[in-house]
Design a protein around this motif. Structure first.
Motif, PDB file in Angstrom:
ATOM      1  N   SER A 207     -83.671  73.166  40.614  1.00 21.46           N
ATOM      2  CA  SER A 207     -82.294  73.136  40.120  1.00 21.46           C
ATOM      3  C   SER A 207     -81.771  71.717  40.116  1.00 21.46           C
ATOM      4  N   PHE A 208     -80.865  71.431  39.157  1.00 22.45           N
ATOM      5  CA  PHE A 208     -80.342  70.090  38.953  1.00 22.45           C
ATOM      6  C   PHE A 208     -78.860  70.167  38.584  1.00 22.45           C
ATOM      7  N   ASP A 209     -78.082  69.288  39.190  1.00 18.44           N
ATOM      8  CA  ASP A 209     -76.674  69.171  38.859  1.00 18.44           C
ATOM      9  C   ASP A 209     -76.539  68.364  37.566  1.00 18.44           C
ATOM     10  N   VAL A 210     -76.041  68.995  36.504  1.00 17.11           N
ATOM     11  CA  VAL A 210     -75.875  68.301  35.222  1.00 17.11           C
ATOM     12  C   VAL A 210     -74.398  68.217  34.844  1.00 17.11           C
ATOM     13  N   SER A 211     -73.528  68.215  35.854  1.00 18.81           N
ATOM     14  CA  SER A 211     -72.086  68.166  35.608  1.00 18.81           C
ATOM     15  C   SER A 211     -71.674  66.891  34.885  1.00 18.81           C
ATOM     16  N   ALA A 212     -72.460  65.822  35.046  1.00 20.79           N
ATOM     17  CA  ALA A 212     -72.125  64.568  34.369  1.00 20.79           C
ATOM     18  C   ALA A 212     -72.166  64.711  32.853  1.00 20.79           C
ATOM     19  N   LEU A 213     -72.779  65.779  32.340  1.00 27.35           N
ATOM     20  CA  LEU A 213     -72.887  65.994  30.897  1.00 27.35           C
ATOM     21  C   LEU A 213     -71.819  66.942  30.372  1.00 27.35           C
ATOM     22  N   ALA A 214     -70.865  67.328  31.235  1.00 26.94           N
ATOM     23  CA  ALA A 214     -69.789  68.221  30.809  1.00 26.94           C
ATOM     24  C   ALA A 214     -69.024  67.601  29.642  1.00 26.94           C
ATOM     25  N   GLY A 215     -68.642  68.454  28.699  1.00 25.19           N
ATOM     26  CA  GLY A 215     -67.947  67.987  27.511  1.00 25.19           C
ATOM     27  C   GLY A 215     -68.881  67.610  26.378  1.00 25.19           C
ATOM     28  N   GLN A 216     -70.190  67.842  26.562  1.00 20.63           N
ATOM     29  CA  GLN A 216     -71.175  67.464  25.548  1.00 20.63           C
ATOM     30  C   GLN A 216     -72.044  68.666  25.169  1.00 20.63           C
ATOM     31  N   THR A 217     -72.614  68.581  23.972  1.00 21.85           N
ATOM     32  CA  THR A 217     -73.683  69.498  23.586  1.00 21.85           C
ATOM     33  C   THR A 217     -74.992  68.744  23.746  1.00 21.85           C
ATOM     34  N   VAL A 218     -75.851  69.236  24.601  1.00 21.77           N
ATOM     35  CA  VAL A 218     -77.076  68.518  24.938  1.00 21.77           C
ATOM     36  C   VAL A 218     -78.281  69.410  24.683  1.00 21.77           C
ATOM     37  N   THR A 219     -79.420  68.794  24.543  1.00 19.85           N
ATOM     38  CA  THR A 219     -80.667  69.530  24.381  1.00 19.85           C
ATOM     39  C   THR A 219     -81.421  69.551  25.708  1.00 19.85           C
ATOM     40  N   VAL A 220     -81.642  70.751  26.209  1.00 18.71           N
ATOM     41  CA  VAL A 220     -82.491  70.925  27.387  1.00 18.71           C
ATOM     42  C   VAL A 220     -83.929  70.978  26.889  1.00 18.71           C
ATOM     43  N   SER A 221     -84.780  70.120  27.441  1.00 21.38           N
ATOM     44  CA  SER A 221     -86.147  70.040  26.919  1.00 21.38           C
ATOM     45  C   SER A 221     -87.181  69.990  28.035  1.00 21.38           C
ATOM     46  N   PHE A 222     -88.321  70.638  27.747  1.00 20.74           N
ATOM     47  CA  PHE A 222     -89.485  70.604  28.620  1.00 20.74           C
ATOM     48  C   PHE A 222     -90.652  70.114  27.747  1.00 20.74           C
ATOM     49  N   SER A 223     -91.319  69.062  28.188  1.00 20.34           N
ATOM     50  CA  SER A 223     -92.428  68.509  27.418  1.00 20.34           C
ATOM     51  C   SER A 223     -93.641  68.372  28.331  1.00 20.34           C
ATOM     52  N   GLY A 224     -94.722  69.106  27.984  1.00 19.12           N
ATOM     53  CA  GLY A 224     -95.936  69.064  28.789  1.00 19.12           C
ATOM     54  C   GLY A 224     -97.039  68.318  28.064  1.00 19.12           C
ATOM     55  N   THR A 225     -97.701  67.403  28.751  1.00 18.27           N
ATOM     56  CA  THR A 225     -98.804  66.647  28.149  1.00 18.27           C
ATOM     57  C   THR A 225    -100.037  66.756  29.031  1.00 18.27           C
ATOM     58  N   GLU A 226    -101.196  66.960  28.377  1.00 17.46           N
ATOM     59  CA  GLU A 226    -102.485  67.003  29.069  1.00 17.46           C
ATOM     60  C   GLU A 226    -103.368  65.868  28.590  1.00 17.46           C
ATOM     61  N   ASP A 227    -104.239  65.392  29.475  1.00 12.25           N
ATOM     62  CA  ASP A 227    -105.211  64.388  29.050  1.00 12.25           C
ATOM     63  C   ASP A 227    -106.460  65.092  28.488  1.00 12.25           C
ATOM     64  N   SER A 228    -107.548  64.371  28.389  1.00 13.63           N
ATOM     65  CA  SER A 228    -108.691  64.858  27.623  1.00 13.63           C
ATOM     66  C   SER A 228    -109.571  65.881  28.337  1.00 13.63           C
ATOM     67  N   SER A 229    -109.339  66.109  29.619  1.00 12.35           N
ATOM     68  CA  SER A 229    -110.206  67.056  30.316  1.00 12.35           C
ATOM     69  C   SER A 229    -109.480  67.727  31.465  1.00 12.35           C
ATOM     70  N   LEU A 230    -109.977  68.897  31.872  1.00  9.96           N
ATOM     71  CA  LEU A 230    -109.491  69.655  33.026  1.00  9.96           C
ATOM     72  C   LEU A 230    -108.038  70.096  32.827  1.00  9.96           C
TER      73      LEU A 230
END
Length: 611
Positions: A574-597
């Motif tokens: 969990s994260f406090d995002v109150s500093a962004l109040a009054g805005q429309t923001v994009t919540v994003s999750f970005s996962g990156t994998e390397d070349s193996s495993l």
């Protein structure tokens, strides 16, 4: 559904002491004394030694008189260091921000005085410190007067200040400027100096102090929770220290700040150390349980305002600061620890060094004005309202010479203040406001106080409810924008936290990137928390982060996780995002994998909750 193309892997888990009656003449010196907490750790400015450590320091001094600083009163004289980045002392009204760092503080509450309380704060230290900083500069307290004799803008090496110099300010009406419970993550078990400095910079952003001017007279007290060991204080022989972000000797290096120089204190939960850090030093029984908390933090506060960017302010030839000179002096002795009476109670404090009197003192005439009249503006505490609903608040003051005249800045749009101190009107714009109110008495003396005022939007449920659509992914591939195959009924291979759908990023074991995003509007004036359950499993081994998940709200990176964080089951984040109040923001999750495993990042039961 792409789940079948992923590599399947098994889930993996991841004693009471005699009172010391001598001044601490080498308590923070790095010169020649291997028992100083700052020896080999020069960023520990103004480090308060434990009582046991002070004994070792003095024993070493006695055995090595030629290797230790001049222990005479003349040797204790403080001299000006010339300033760093143009900053020597806190020459304006002090602003102290208290940051309770880490989810280990437990559940948050509020007491009758508007102070934050915490379920894991068994000693009750949190409200006591909040009250202490609200009480400074009220009730004619003269402990703060000792520090007002020091100044900036004089020659390097000067040991006195002309009346025309910019002196340390007297904290008329209180030094308290705000409080933040940062429970977005847990506090490190043994945070480094660099990590503490990063938290201070984060706090500046949280409080909206995003310019050098906003931080010129500010300090951030980073309060670690019970059971933690910030900068290894439990074995390092100290109770607290202070510094600023630009110190290159910080453990882990200097901390970058886009907001100017940031002064901060490493303040552990010293009640864990009992009498070593001052428990019952002034008061007996339960009333003395947190003597050390107020004494040690008072020590660091007094040193920060006289040496804001160490060591550009006032220090002795040994490197000691004003409070180091007087550490652990017995109650009842000259300059010894005592209960300092303020407008809202009394607090155990130690004496600090006074060049004027050539000794440790606990009171002093206030220099530069601001406190001799006893005028004090009462703090009304945090206020709240709703757009379109009339508001009314009467401010009050004590002391000085009546009649009073009031003014204020930072009022919510639609409100105004009368000369008699009545704030009234109908709020027109939602938002979080900081009101700075000033009272002037008939003799021309002034006092100020600051408090928050939250205006919530009219209608629409106000600041309550959950704002994300399809938060548990049970409606399938809707609302969210996701890479192919991310949202699905993956329970046969990656169990859900609840229901039958989740979001599974990566897991291919080859170079790959998956994304998951949703735009959300956070109403102005609301407290907002982003939360989600995260499970990570991996075929990687070791402590190197090969595959990563980055979590962002708008342009703000909230966290980065990797294969190193793999564990069985789901973990709530969990994260406090109150500093962004009054805005429309994009919540994003970005996962990156390397070349193996492969590494799989699995999300479920997301929420953006208003309160």
């Amino acid at each position: 559904m792409r789940a079948l193309s992923r590599r399947l892997v098994a889930l993996v888990g991841v004693a009471s002491l005699p009172l010391l009656g001598l001044a601490a003449t080498a308590a923070a010196s790095t010169a020649g004394n291997p028992y100083s907490p700052a020896y080999g750790h020069t960023y520990r400015h103004g480090a308060v030694p434990t009582r046991e450590q002070l004994g070792k320091i003095k024993d070493y001094e006695a055995a090595h008189p030629t290797a230790t600083p001049d222990a005479t009163a003349a040797g204790n004289t403080l001299a000006y260091g010339g300033g760093i980045d143009g900053i020597g002392v806190t020459s304006g009204h002090e602003k102290v921000y208290l940051v309770f760092w880490g989810s280990q503080w437990g559940s948050q509450g509020t007491d009758a005085n508007g102070n934050l309380t915490f379920s894991s704060d068994s000693a009750g230290g949190a409200p006591k410190l909040q009250n202490m900083f609200k009480g400074l500069g009220t009730g004619n307290e003269a402990w703060s007067g000792v520090m007002t004799q020091y100044c900036e803008g004089v020659s390097t090496g000067a040991t006195s200040c002309p009346a025309s110099a910019a002196h340390v300010g007297y904290p008329t009406g209180g030094a308290y400027a705000g409080v933040w419970y940062d429970n977005s993550t847990s506090s490190p078990a043994a945070s480094s100096g660099h990590q503490i400095g990063v938290e201070a910079v984060n706090a500046a952003a949280h409080f909206g102090n995003t310019t050098a001017a906003a931080n010129r007279y500010a300090q951030y007290v980073i309060l670690s929770p019970k059971g933690t060991d910030p900068d290894n204080y439990k074995t390092g022989g100290f109770c607290a220290w202070h510094d600023y972000n630009g110190d290159s000797t910080l453990s882990g290096g200097a901390v970058s700040s886009p907001y100017g120089d940031i002064a901060f204190t490493n303040m552990p939960y010293v009640m864990d150390q009992g009498t070593s850090c001052g428990q019952n030093f002034v008061n007996s029984g339960s009333s003395g349980t947190i003597d050390g908390y107020t004494m040690v933090e008072g020590h660091e506060y007094s040193e920060t305002i006289t040496d804001q960017n160490p060591a550009g302010g006032w220090t002795a030839s040994s490197g000691e600061e004003n409070a180091d000179e007087c550490a652990w002096l017995n109650p009842g002795t000259q300059g010894g620890a005592t209960n300092v009476s303020m407008g809202n109670g009394s607090y155990a404090e130690q004496g600090t060094w006074s060049n004027d009197t050539n000794r440790c003192d606990t009171s002093h005439t206030i220099i530069g004005g601001g406190g001799g009249t006893g005028l004090s503006a009462s703090n009304p505490g945090s206020q709240s309202g709703v757009v379109g609903t009339a508001a009314s608040l009467q401010l009050s003051a004590t002391g000085g010479t009546t009649p009073y005249s009031w003014s204020a800045t930072g009022l919510p749009a639609g409100l105004s203040i009368s000369s008699g101190g009545l704030i009234s009107g109908t709020p027109s714009t939602a938002g979080n406001y900081t009101v700075n109110a000033t009272v002037r008495d008939a003799a021309g003396a002034t006092a100020s106080t600051s408090f928050g005022w939250t205006i919530s939007p009219a209608g629409g449920g106000g600041c309550s409810g959950q704002k994300l659509g399809n938060p548990g992914f049970e409606s399938g591939n809707t609302v969210w924008s996701a890479s192919s195959g991310v949202i699905g009924q993956n329970g046969s291979q990656e169990p859900t936290h609840s229901g039958t759908w989740n979001a599974w990023l990566d897991g291919y074991g080859s170079t790959h990137t998956d994304t998951l995003t949703q735009s959300v509007s956070i109403p102005a004036g609301c407290h907002a928390t982003l939360s989600f359950y995260l499970h990570i499993d991996t075929a990687e081994t070791g402590s190197t982060a090969y595959d990563k998940l980055t979590v962002k709200a708008g342009s703000t990176t909230l966290a980065t996780y990797s294969n190193v964080n793999a564990a069985s089951g789901y973990t709530l984040r969990s994260f406090d995002v109150s500093a962004l109040a009054g805005q429309t923001v994009t919540v994003s999750f970005s996962g990156t994998e390397d070349s193996s495993l492969q590494t799989s990042f699995v999300l479920d039961d997301t929420a953006l909750t208003l309160s």
